[in-house]
Write a protein that holds these residues in place. Structure first.
Motif, PDB file in Angstrom:
ATOM      1  N   ALA A   1      -8.585 -15.278  -5.817  1.00 51.24           N
ATOM      2  CA  ALA A   1      -9.678 -16.189  -5.519  1.00 51.24           C
ATOM      3  C   ALA A   1      -9.942 -17.409  -6.361  1.00 51.24           C
ATOM      4  O   ALA A   1     -10.153 -18.485  -6.809  1.00 51.24           O
TER       5      ALA A   1
ATOM      6  N   ASN B   1      -3.121  -4.405  -8.625  1.00 56.76           N
ATOM      7  CA  ASN B   1      -3.910  -4.830  -9.151  1.00 56.76           C
ATOM      8  C   ASN B   1      -4.252  -5.220 -10.684  1.00 56.76           C
ATOM      9  O   ASN B   1      -4.796  -6.095 -11.015  1.00 56.76           O
TER      10      ASN B   1
ATOM     11  N   LEU C   1      -4.262  -5.641  -2.599  1.00 56.52           N
ATOM     12  CA  LEU C   1      -4.856  -5.626  -3.651  1.00 56.52           C
ATOM     13  C   LEU C   1      -6.642  -5.441  -2.893  1.00 56.52           C
ATOM     14  O   LEU C   1      -7.224  -5.130  -2.520  1.00 56.52           O
ATOM     15  N   SER C   2      -7.628  -4.524  -4.245  1.00 53.96           N
ATOM     16  CA  SER C   2      -8.361  -4.186  -4.368  1.00 53.96           C
ATOM     17  C   SER C   2      -9.874  -5.517  -4.227  1.00 53.96           C
ATOM     18  O   SER C   2      -9.580  -6.945  -4.105  1.00 53.96           O
ATOM     19  N   ALA C   3     -10.947  -5.173  -3.997  1.00 52.88           N
ATOM     20  CA  ALA C   3     -12.068  -6.235  -3.697  1.00 52.88           C
ATOM     21  C   ALA C   3     -11.852  -6.630  -5.081  1.00 52.88           C
ATOM     22  O   ALA C   3     -11.941  -8.627  -4.703  1.00 52.88           O
TER      23      ALA C   3
ATOM     24  N   PRO D   1      -4.294 -15.835   1.472  1.00 51.39           N
ATOM     25  CA  PRO D   1      -3.910 -14.327   1.745  1.00 51.39           C
ATOM     26  C   PRO D   1      -2.958 -14.404   3.046  1.00 51.39           C
ATOM     27  O   PRO D   1      -2.969 -15.181   3.972  1.00 51.39           O
TER      28      PRO D   1
ATOM     29  N   PHE E   1      -0.716 -12.983  -1.436  1.00 50.36           N
ATOM     30  CA  PHE E   1      -1.241 -11.645  -1.933  1.00 50.36           C
ATOM     31  C   PHE E   1      -1.569 -10.946  -0.586  1.00 50.36           C
ATOM     32  O   PHE E   1      -1.891 -11.184  -0.132  1.00 50.36           O
TER      33      PHE E   1
ATOM     34  N   GLN F   1      -9.043  -9.096  -5.909  1.00 52.78           N
ATOM     35  CA  GLN F   1      -8.963  -9.701  -5.084  1.00 52.78           C
ATOM     36  C   GLN F   1     -10.080 -11.502  -5.259  1.00 52.78           C
ATOM     37  O   GLN F   1      -9.395 -13.001  -5.294  1.00 52.78           O
TER      38      GLN F   1
ATOM     39  N   PHE G   1     -12.589 -12.170  -1.306  1.00 52.43           N
ATOM     40  CA  PHE G   1     -11.537 -13.160  -1.504  1.00 52.43           C
ATOM     41  C   PHE G   1     -12.113 -14.760  -0.896  1.00 52.43           C
ATOM     42  O   PHE G   1     -12.566 -15.632  -1.398  1.00 52.43           O
TER      43      PHE G   1
ATOM     44  N   ALA H   1      -2.906  -8.872 -10.932  1.00 59.29           N
ATOM     45  CA  ALA H   1      -4.663 -10.074 -11.401  1.00 59.29           C
ATOM     46  C   ALA H   1      -4.694  -9.563 -12.643  1.00 59.29           C
ATOM     47  O   ALA H   1      -5.860 -10.615 -12.673  1.00 59.29           O
TER      48      ALA H   1
ATOM     49  N   LEU I   1     -10.182  -9.197   3.926  1.00 63.32           N
ATOM     50  CA  LEU I   1     -10.795 -10.322   2.969  1.00 63.32           C
ATOM     51  C   LEU I   1     -11.585 -10.492   2.162  1.00 63.32           C
ATOM     52  O   LEU I   1     -11.663 -12.555   1.548  1.00 63.32           O
TER      53      LEU I   1
END
Lengths: 176, 757
Positions: free
Chosen positions: B491, B434, B482-484, B508, B478, B487, B359, B437, B356
């Motif tokens: 955030a 994703n 989720l991908s970086a 999270p 989430f 995230q 995030f 997002a 995380l």
């Protein structure tokens, strides 16, 4: 504050259901649809639907219960809860003749116990059981609204009133 | 609840109470004792036990105070001869068919019925008629049932419906024959055991603790659960050196979870005293040889020598230190300190399922606590499956919707059970989380996102509209999908959707009990798979606390290492490669802290002495450091470690064990809030990744089976025989009268077959 939503939709079945689900002829399905259309809240149709399933399948067998849960978007325990509440709905196979002895006050005072015992002796089964040949089932039920003619029992949908030992003998004989 | 006050007179005393307050709560807050069985805060009302009767002026009969909302000028009497008489006769009715077998009842000593009988019961029973006897039985491997003790308060059925959304148990039959049960008589639910917890009598009992101990023999220790990231507070009941049971009963513990626990928290503890626990340090003197028991001194000396040798020959960075998200903050801190100050390696990682880090780096608003979720107005859940992985969060969501009128927006590729509560269910193709997002960030990419997700673009518009029209709290959750970049975008949502009267909170869904804490204490956020890839190449030795996750195992490269040290509870796939194994103490045997999803730092307390020769993870590392010439100076106290954490880690500043004492007021870690920033780079990244997804993935239409994650046999749950039955599909036994475990005795296949899988 707790408040219950009026129309709870049970979309999933967390509790395992019987594998098989009952199917019905288009005619019966149409009848079920007719009942469902009557109620703004779907679950209200539970009693008429249970009656139809029972009529078609003899009793509320596991595939029938599954069908009801799926059709009404209810949990299987909701079906169980309602089915066990009513003495005219059966989760176990039921005999051709279902003897329902009234055991509430008036009948009790006038000897419903004796009537039950007579049936037990005559049929060789306990209350809540079915004879091996599948002809008779015996159960004790709450007031059937025929207190003026107590003691009485109901066989399937027919009332038999002002019962005496001889009369019980006679009725059972005529059905055997 | 509004802040408007109304005047209520109770027993001739005037009180100003908030409008809409419930009379029973008001009376109890003001120390007027009102007995009750069926009333349970936050559940639908029942008013069936009739113990809470009070006299209200101008009302014809005695009223149940649990169903009365205070109104202005209400005059209430809670104590009078009339009320006492009514309560005594009610209790006499409740006891009419009760077997009064307290001496052999597991609940005896902590039973609400027993306690209220002391207060309101009569000395003698007047009912001399034959009781309606019902045999005791099992409802499932976890739940034992003695129906005759039931007083039909229906707390269990309400909890099962409202908390768990399962409706697995209900009241069947009618009148004097009413019993709590289920269709077919065998419970195939998620086995949370909350029905057992809330039962005020001995009707529903812990089937795994049947006739094992009496409550007064147990020492109750308040601690934090060691399974998921919800961080439920629970009470460990131990007798001597044995952990007997875990409960969350109000009389012992008042944490963020109330009396809620899930199957793992409540029943997943027998690993603590399990016979397969590693008893002594083990050394494999030769590669390919056996692990041989050794003394602590020898094992520490052997390890120190080996590590020294490898570092001297191949350099500091040839050694990697790997922590586990199951460890306490104290253990993770010592590991990090060990890596940084003793062996001075840059290779430190935590073996978590997903990180995380992106995030928390972009965190634009506060984390949502479970209390916030319960009172949120809108909840958006992207991916994840909290019913199986974070059961308390799922319960809070369900209650927020059912009892609080919140709107749940579900974005998931699977129709998970929470969709029953969802106001909007955006059913997407697997792997396109994703894109959600992207949709949250703005409408520029709606066409692309909708096409890839396989939904209407209008649905995404509704999603944004619902959030931006909310007055009150919005919780964004989430899962690990989720991908970086995604995230980071989520955030930053508190800035995107900022508005008058609206708070955007983030939550999270990390997987492990201390995933968040492990991240807080991480140094440079290396990924464990990178370290494993480098095994045998640039990394030649590893120091591991806890084992690797199954997903890391297949290409783990551990066999290419020259030297591997593992601290573990049990021999696992990881220890099979180890040269030295240290026996670690479990969560029940140590002091420490876990940081949960809410950012709450909560205490783990020692309930029993470490079993066999095991030692707390942080202590093992400290002793090894000492042997290598660096004294951490923590002596034998976890609180000293925590003090250093508080001094060194800004987010934990000013926290001390004494401040964490009260589990009902947990303290939140002060995560740094990032300022608003441009997200163009991230959004472009997500857009690129989403554009590469296929357009024709098949959506999953089946709701997964209950327990498909909960009942999975892990290293810890594998040690609970009941879990084997559940993993084998919870077969209905031939007899409900005896322990369901007999099925394992007659069919060992149930156990062995599944344990391998």
């Amino acid at each position: 504050m707790s408040q219950q939503p009026i129309n709870i939709q049970r979309l999933s079945q967390p509790v395992q259901m019987p594998d098989e689900i009952a199917t019905f002829s288009p005619k019966v399905e149409a009848e079920i649809d007719r009942h469902l259309a009557k109620y703004p809240v779907m679950r209200s149709a539970i009693l008429p639907l249970m009656f139809i399933v029972q009529r078609e399948r003899g009793y509320l067998d596991p595939p029938g219960v599954s069908y009801l849960a799926k059709r009404l978007n209810l949990r299987i325990t909701d079906i169980w809860e309602v089915a066990t509440f009513y003495s005219m709905l059966h989760l176990k196979p039921i005999g051709k003749y279902h003897i329902q002895v009234c055991k509430t006050l008036s009948c009790k005072l006038l000897g419903s116990d004796k009537i039950t015992q007579l049936c037990v002796k005559k049929l060789g089964i306990k209350v809540g059981e079915m004879t091996a040949d599948g002809r008779f089932s015996l159960s004790e039920v709450e007031c059937l609204g025929s207190c003026g003619t107590a003691p009485m029992f109901q066989i399937n949908f027919d009332y038999h009133e002002n019962l005496t030992a001889e009369k019980v003998d006679q009725i059972l004989e005529s059905l055997a | 609840m509004s802040t408007e006050l109304v005047k209520v007179t109770i027993n001739a005393k005037d009180f100003q109470v908030p409008k809409g307050a419930r009379l029973i709560d008001v009376c109890r807050e003001n120390q007027f004792d009102i007995p009750s069985f069926c009333y349970y805060a936050d559940l639908a009302l029942q008013a069936s036990c009739r113990m809470c009767l009070v006299r209200i002026e101008k009302m014809p009969k005695l009223q149940t105070s649990c169903t009365i909302i205070c109104t202005d000028g209400m005059v209430v009497t809670t104590q009078s001869e009339e009320i006492e008489k009514a309560r005594r006769s009610m209790l006499e009715f409740l006891l009419a068919n009760h077997p009064l077998d307290c001496p052999v009842c597991d609940r005896g000593g902590e039973c609400e019925l027993q306690e209220l009988t002391f207060d309101w019961g009569n000395l003698e029973e007047r009912f001399i008629e034959q009781k309606n006897a019902r045999a005791e039985k099992y409802l499932s491997p976890m739940v034992a049932n003695d129906p005759q003790r039931c007083i039909l308060c229906k707390r269990c059925t309400r909890v099962c419906d409202e908390w768990m959304g399962e409706d697995a148990i209900e009241a069947g039959n009618r009148g004097a024959n009413t019993v709590i049960g289920t269709y077919g008589g065998w419970l195939n639910c998620s086995q949370c055991g909350n029905c057992i917890e809330v039962c005020p009598t001995g009707t529903l009992l812990d089937g795994t603790y049947r006739h094992q101990a009496r409550p007064w023999e147990l020492t109750q220790t308040i601690s934090t659960c060691t399974y998921c990231s919800d961080g439920c507070q629970m009470s460990l009941g131990s007798r001597g050196d044995e952990l007997m049971r875990i409960v969350a009963r109000d009389r012992y513990v008042n944490g963020l979870n109330g009396e809620f626990l899930c199957i793992k928290g409540r029943f997943g503890h027998p690993f603590v005293n399990h016979e397969e626990r590693i008893r002594t340090p083990l050394i494999r003197y030769q590669k390919g040889g056996r692990l041989v028991p050794a003394t602590w001194d020898e094992a520490i000396r052997f390890t120190a020598q080996k590590l020294d040798g490898i570092v001297a020959a191949r350099g500091n960075n040839s050694l990697a230190v790997v922590g586990s998200p199951r460890l306490t903050n104290e253990a993770l801190y010592c590991l990090r300190k060990f890596a940084a100050e003793v062996v001075e390696t840059e290779n430190y990682a935590v073996a978590d399922a997903f990180s995380l880090k992106p995030f928390f780096e972009s965190l634009g608003g506060p984390l949502a606590t479970h209390q916030d979720i319960r009172h949120a107005k809108t909840i958006v859940l992207i991916g994840g499956e909290p019913e199986e992985l974070q059961p308390l969060t799922a319960k809070q969501i369900r209650q927020a919707v059912r009892n609080g009128g919140a709107k749940l927006i579900l974005i998931n590729s699977v129709p998970i059970r929470l969709r029953e509560q969802a106001a909007q269910f955006i059913h997407i193709r697997p792997g396109t989380e994703n894109a959600a997002a992207l949709a949250l960030a703005g409408n520029a990419d709606d066409a692309l996102a909708a096409r890839k997700m396989g939904v209407e673009a209008a649905e995404l518009e509704i999603l944004r509209q619902t959030i931006s029209e909310t007055q009150g709290d919005v919780v964004l959750m989430f899962g690990g999908e989720l991908s970086a970049e995604a995230q980071a975008v989520v955030a930053q949502m508190p800035y995107t959707f900022a508005g008058e009267g609206r708070r955007i909170l983030l939550h999270p869904l990390a997987l492990f009990n201390n995933s968040v804490g492990a991240l807080d204490l991480d140094v440079n956020g290396k990924s464990v798979s990178d370290l494993l890839d480098a095994a045998g190449v640039s990394i030649h030795a590893m120091y591991m606390a806890g084992s690797l996750l199954p997903e890391h195992m297949p290409k783990c490269g551990l066999s290419k290492l020259d030297f591997l040290v593992v601290q573990e509870l049990f021999e696992t796939e990881t220890t099979a490669f180890a040269d030295v194994v240290f026996p670690a103490a479990s969560f029940a045997e140590i002091d420490g802290t876990f940081t949960n999803n809410d950012g709450f730092v909560q205490r783990v307390r020692k309930s029993i002495e470490p079993v066999h020769q095991s030692k707390p993870d942080w202590l093992i590392v400290s002793e090894l450091a000492k042997e290598l010439g660096v004294d951490f100076g923590f002596e034998r106290s976890a609180s000293a470690v925590f003090r250093e954490i508080a001094e060194r880690i800004p987010a934990y500043a000013d926290l001390r064990y004494p401040l964490l004492k009260d589990e009902s007021h947990p303290l939140q870690v002060k995560h740094a809030i990032a300022s608003k920033r441009e997200l163009a780079k991230e959004i472009a990244g997500i857009r690129r990744a989403v554009a590469e997804l296929s357009d024709d993935g098949v959506k999953v239409s089946e709701t997964p089976q209950v327990g498909h994650e909960l009942f999975k046999l892990g290293t810890l749950t594998d040690k609970v025989p009941q879990f084997h039955l559940l993993a084998a599909g919870n077969p209905t036994p031939a007899s409900f009268a005896i322990s369901p475990l007999y099925q394992i005795t007659i069919d060992e296949g149930i156990k062995r077959e599944k344990a391998v899988a």
